[in-house]
Write a protein that holds these residues in place. Structure first.
Motif, mmCIF file in Angstrom:
data_model
loop_
_atom_site.group_PDB
_atom_site.id
_atom_site.type_symbol
_atom_site.label_atom_id
_atom_site.label_comp_id
_atom_site.label_asym_id
_atom_site.label_seq_id
_atom_site.Cartn_x
_atom_site.Cartn_y
_atom_site.Cartn_z
ATOM 1 N N UNK B 109 0.841 -1.211 0.000
ATOM 2 C CA UNK B 109 0.000 0.000 0.000
ATOM 3 C C UNK B 109 0.863 1.242 0.000
ATOM 4 N N UNK B 110 0.237 2.458 0.142
ATOM 5 C CA UNK B 110 0.985 3.700 0.159
ATOM 6 C C UNK B 110 1.309 4.140 1.576
ATOM 7 N N UNK B 111 1.184 3.249 2.513
ATOM 8 C CA UNK B 111 1.407 3.570 3.915
ATOM 9 C C UNK B 111 2.895 3.605 4.210
ATOM 10 N N UNK B 112 3.331 4.496 5.089
ATOM 11 C CA UNK B 112 4.748 4.535 5.423
ATOM 12 C C UNK B 112 5.090 3.700 6.634
ATOM 13 N N UNK B 113 4.185 3.622 7.561
ATOM 14 C CA UNK B 113 4.481 2.886 8.777
ATOM 15 C C UNK B 113 3.201 2.278 9.295
ATOM 16 N N UNK B 114 3.206 0.991 9.583
ATOM 17 C CA UNK B 114 2.032 0.338 10.120
ATOM 18 C C UNK B 114 2.431 -0.305 11.434
ATOM 19 N N UNK B 115 1.672 -0.016 12.474
ATOM 20 C CA UNK B 115 2.087 -0.447 13.798
ATOM 21 C C UNK B 115 1.125 -1.464 14.382
ATOM 22 N N UNK B 116 1.664 -2.560 14.930
ATOM 23 C CA UNK B 116 0.826 -3.468 15.702
ATOM 24 C C UNK B 116 1.561 -3.711 17.006
ATOM 25 N N UNK B 117 1.000 -4.568 17.850
ATOM 26 C CA UNK B 117 1.671 -4.782 19.133
ATOM 27 C C UNK B 117 2.893 -5.678 18.971
ATOM 28 N N UNK B 118 3.005 -6.388 17.867
ATOM 29 C CA UNK B 118 4.100 -7.336 17.706
ATOM 30 C C UNK B 118 5.185 -6.850 16.754
ATOM 31 N N UNK B 119 4.831 -6.070 15.741
ATOM 32 C CA UNK B 119 5.836 -5.636 14.772
ATOM 33 C C UNK B 119 5.478 -4.270 14.223
ATOM 34 N N UNK B 120 6.470 -3.639 13.567
ATOM 35 C CA UNK B 120 6.223 -2.398 12.839
ATOM 36 C C UNK B 120 6.590 -2.643 11.396
ATOM 37 N N UNK B 121 5.727 -2.242 10.499
ATOM 38 C CA UNK B 121 5.999 -2.437 9.079
ATOM 39 C C UNK B 121 6.322 -1.079 8.481
ATOM 40 N N UNK B 122 7.532 -0.939 7.920
ATOM 41 C CA UNK B 122 7.952 0.328 7.318
ATOM 42 C C UNK B 122 7.955 0.185 5.815
ATOM 43 N N UNK B 123 7.469 1.201 5.117
ATOM 44 C CA UNK B 123 7.415 1.122 3.664
ATOM 45 C C UNK B 123 8.027 2.380 3.080
ATOM 46 N N UNK B 124 8.903 2.230 2.096
ATOM 47 C CA UNK B 124 9.483 3.374 1.436
ATOM 48 C C UNK B 124 9.184 3.264 -0.051
ATOM 49 N N UNK B 125 8.534 4.272 -0.602
ATOM 50 C CA UNK B 125 8.178 4.214 -2.015
ATOM 51 C C UNK B 125 9.054 5.157 -2.807
ATOM 52 N N UNK B 126 9.705 4.669 -3.855
ATOM 53 C CA UNK B 126 10.590 5.516 -4.639
ATOM 54 C C UNK B 126 9.785 6.241 -5.708
ATOM 55 N N UNK B 127 10.434 7.161 -6.390
ATOM 56 C CA UNK B 127 9.760 7.941 -7.423
ATOM 57 C C UNK B 127 9.391 7.087 -8.621
ATOM 58 N N UNK B 128 10.070 5.929 -8.755
ATOM 59 C CA UNK B 128 9.760 5.060 -9.893
ATOM 60 C C UNK B 128 8.698 4.019 -9.545
ATOM 61 N N UNK B 129 8.160 4.093 -8.326
ATOM 62 C CA UNK B 129 7.086 3.166 -7.986
ATOM 63 C C UNK B 129 7.542 1.877 -7.322
ATOM 64 N N UNK B 130 8.839 1.758 -7.024
ATOM 65 C CA UNK B 130 9.320 0.567 -6.321
ATOM 66 C C UNK B 130 9.093 0.772 -4.827
ATOM 67 N N UNK B 131 8.563 -0.265 -4.146
ATOM 68 C CA UNK B 131 8.311 -0.128 -2.719
ATOM 69 C C UNK B 131 9.218 -1.073 -1.940
ATOM 70 N N UNK B 132 9.899 -0.518 -0.929
ATOM 71 C CA UNK B 132 10.743 -1.334 -0.067
ATOM 72 C C UNK B 132 10.035 -1.462 1.275
ATOM 73 N N UNK B 133 9.798 -2.701 1.691
ATOM 74 C CA UNK B 133 9.029 -2.930 2.912
ATOM 75 C C UNK B 133 9.886 -3.680 3.906
ATOM 76 N N UNK B 134 9.932 -3.171 5.143
ATOM 77 C CA UNK B 134 10.716 -3.842 6.178
ATOM 78 C C UNK B 134 9.817 -4.122 7.359
ATOM 79 N N UNK B 135 9.807 -5.395 7.816
ATOM 80 C CA UNK B 135 9.048 -5.770 9.011
ATOM 81 C C UNK B 135 10.045 -5.861 10.139
ATOM 82 N N UNK B 136 9.861 -5.069 11.182
ATOM 83 C CA UNK B 136 10.848 -5.101 12.254
ATOM 84 C C UNK B 136 10.157 -5.103 13.599
#
Lengths: 103, 196
Positions: B109-136
């Protein structure tokens, strides 16, 4: 700290309450459609989070943020969902939403 | 491991790279006797628990091994089908052991950060439409810098690779290696120096 708006949904997806304080941009669709869209998004988000989670979870989805706003989510055991959009300076709205629910 | 996984998604929404780094404690070993307390079914080429919960084994867990012998999807190493094997009471000696594991799926999705009680999902979207997602882990810091670093590694080792075509799955060894070392640095220090 600005609060943009607040939605309250029941467990079937109908919007019980909506208030708006400081909303800069309207969605461009009717209110009814906006409620359905919001509810659908929350439902998909919850099932996405439960599938992606690497460990078993207790509370599930808490909040998400974009570059412009932060959406806070609180669900009661009876299925009532409270959703609040604020600006980015807010850290944790969970207690606020719990207070709103209990009053 | 505080960083659980890294995903790279292309413009069309297809997954082009996945790296999972789950905590080993997602595995549990349990000894059963006949009949099994859990209801199993076949899902996605794995035998998965569909009903029943006991001692850390929940719905969604998949069978990793039986009696210490690793399983291969639906079949044991000996070539027998797992479900048939588990139904036959003569296959249950006095002690019987099963390992378990969690299985994940993908979204975007277009979300930058999604938070739950167990993990945080970070998303970085580049200008070319590539999305890098990290679950930490929620306590892990410095993920923004890590996302920028992964973008840098992607442009250095995937885009500059003459055999890599855009939007296709990334199969570049140097990308894997550098990504893993960047993740290790991020877990240890949480920040990056100016040079790579």
């Amino acid at each position: 700290m600005t609060v943009h708006n607040l939605y309250i949904f029941d467990r079937n997806g109908s919007c019980l309450h909506y208030s708006e304080w400081n909303r800069k941009k309207q969605a461009g669709i009717s209110k009814e459609e906006e409620f359905k869209l919001m509810y659908g998004m929350l439902f998909s988000m919850r099932s996405f989070v439960s599938k992606m989670s690497p460990l078993d979870m207790k509370d599930g989805f808490l909040s998400f943020q974009t570059s412009r706003y932060k959406l806070h989510y609180y669900e009661t055991p009876t299925g009532i969902k409270l959703v609040m959009n604020t600006d980015l300076s807010v850290n944790n709205c969970r207690e606020t939403l719990q207070q709103i629910y209990s009053t | 491991m505080a960083i659980f996984s890294v995903y790279v998604v292309n413009k069309a929404g297809g997954l082009i790279y996945q790296y999972d780094n789950y905590v080993p404690r997602a595995e549990t070993e349990k000894t059963f006797s006949f009949p099994l307390d859990l209801v199993l079914k076949i899902h996605d080429e794995k035998v998965v628990v569909s009903f029943g919960q006991r001692d850390g084994i929940r719905v969604g867990h998949a069978i990793l091994s039986i009696n210490g012998a690793d399983v291969n999807g639906k079949y044991t190493v000996g070539g027998k089908e797992i479900l048939e094997y588990l139904k036959d009471p003569t296959n249950y000696p006095v002690l019987f052991a099963i390992g378990s594991q969690l299985s994940p799926e993908v979204g975007s999705s277009g979300i930058e950060l999604l938070e739950t009680d167990v993990f945080k999902l970070h998303c970085f979207q580049t200008l070319t439409g590539i999305k890098f997602i990290v679950l930490a882990d929620p306590r892990q810091s410095g993920i923004d810098a890590l996302l920028r670093k992964i973008y840098e590694i992607y442009s250095d080792f995937a885009l500059k690779n003459p055999f890599y075509s855009l939007e296709m799955p990334i199969r570049c060894e140097l990308f894997d290696q550098n990504l893993k070392s960047a993740l290790e640095i991020a877990e240890k220090t949480g920040t990056f120096g100016p040079g790579s």
